[in-house]
Scaffold this active site. Sequence first.
Site, PDB file in Angstrom:
ATOM      1  CB  SER A   8      59.689  32.700  54.514  1.00  0.00           C
ATOM      2  OG  SER A   8      59.300  33.766  53.436  1.00  0.00           O
ATOM      3  CB  SER A  36      56.249  34.680  53.322  1.00  0.00           C
ATOM      4  OG  SER A  36      56.318  33.204  53.330  1.00  0.00           O
ATOM      5  CE  LYS A  55      61.241  36.656  53.079  1.00  0.00           C
ATOM      6  NZ  LYS A  55      60.164  36.198  52.711  1.00  0.00           N
TER       7      LYS A  55
END
Length: 483
Positions: free
Chosen positions: A153, A177, A78
């Site tokens: 996210s 997330s 990420k």
Amino acid sequence: MNLGISATEFVSQAKEGAISVEEFVAQTLERIKKTDEKIHAFITVDSQNALEKAKAIDKKIKSKEKTGICFGMPISIKDNICTAGLKTTCASKMLENFVAPYDATVTARLKSEDAIIVGKVNLDEFAMGSTTEFSYFGATKNPWNAEYVPGGSSGGSGASVAALECLASLGSDTGGSVRSPASFCSVVGLKPTYGLISRYGLVSYANSIEQVGPVAKTVEDVAFLLNIISGHDTHDNTTANNAHVDYTKDLKSGISGKKIGIISQMIGDGIDKDVASATTSAVSKLQDLGAECIPISLDAVEHSVAAYYTIASAEASSNLSRYDNLRYGFDFSTEGYEFKAFVSKARSHFGPEVTRRMLLGAFVLSAGYYGKYYLKAQKVRTMIKAQLDEAFKKVDYLISPTMPILPFKIGEKIDDPLKLYLTDINTVTANLSGIPAISVPFSMSSSGLPIGIQLFANSFKEKELLQAAHALQETTTLPEMSQ
């Protein structure tokens, strides 16, 4: 070559020399090139370095040199987790060209075991969002249906694993997330106990509740990764100095004789009928495996979303105050500006969701409102933890749907923040309390969209949680992504 194999299957075959790491990584990169035009999971792809490392690992394997336990496994990271020499943008204009000078602890630990980082994946800007639509670089799309959101996210993490663009990924989980995209993309995602995994090198959003978490195809893959990235870190004083645990050992122990609490507040009003049906089915299958399932009430859950967004926004307003475009940022001339005007103009380049949360955070911390909002939110947080402590005296695990609704269409909820925030009702409890939670892919809806089931355990009970998750995973057969 089958890119749909699990991470542990890859390790086994690479170790035996049954597959070429270079060939597998090359085909993975080709898959990214072919698929990512539609999915947009990646912000940065590191093709050249990935191939060079794959060649080097093949040589080590053939010459029987000591090789890290990942054996060249292609992994995505990420883009709010630092990677030396690669951009770490946080999907924001504010950091669009920022190259981290060091590796996050989790990144370094993966590299030390010969994992190959194929690239950095998309997220909601600074990890603030539940759909991966709030990215400066554009939205990520759900691999099962590109008209739908992948969750957020860590949407790039979930989508890249589901789309066979890597074998595993690292995301971050502040309010769900990792678990939200795991559920929406039909992969496994773990939010660990607060302090189990180092946050050193994770760009801060809400320090007291966020954690790095692995995303992979199977529970066994997640356990394998957890062995590598967990443990005490001298760079992060919040990490627990607990003895090393082998999370892959006894993974198939089953759950016979265990008690599981069904959280009443997470299966009530607002839950999609397909999600409710899947949850009932999951409970039934766990009972067939010998578990006893009983209803559990956690009254404080009803206040969890309000408490979470108050606390997270307050911490975000403090953390993001460092972005003044002076120490790092984008090209923007200071000519014609006095200091405050320059900083204000630079910060106008934050996206709408980050701006909203920063303003909300500054408000709840301001004089006259601190006690009315922030302090009350902290009291709710304490209440949630107390109720969970009581629940775990009666049961070994808790269960709920990961998300109360199915994946929805891109753009459908982007203009209604409150509706988006309410989709986090089932996930934020684990973050506010610090306990571990995992999302396991369980079924597909009548419309062909994934449904995940969430299991919780008490703090630092990841080993037991993974055993329960593995048992649940074994009860279902899901469709595979086409290559």
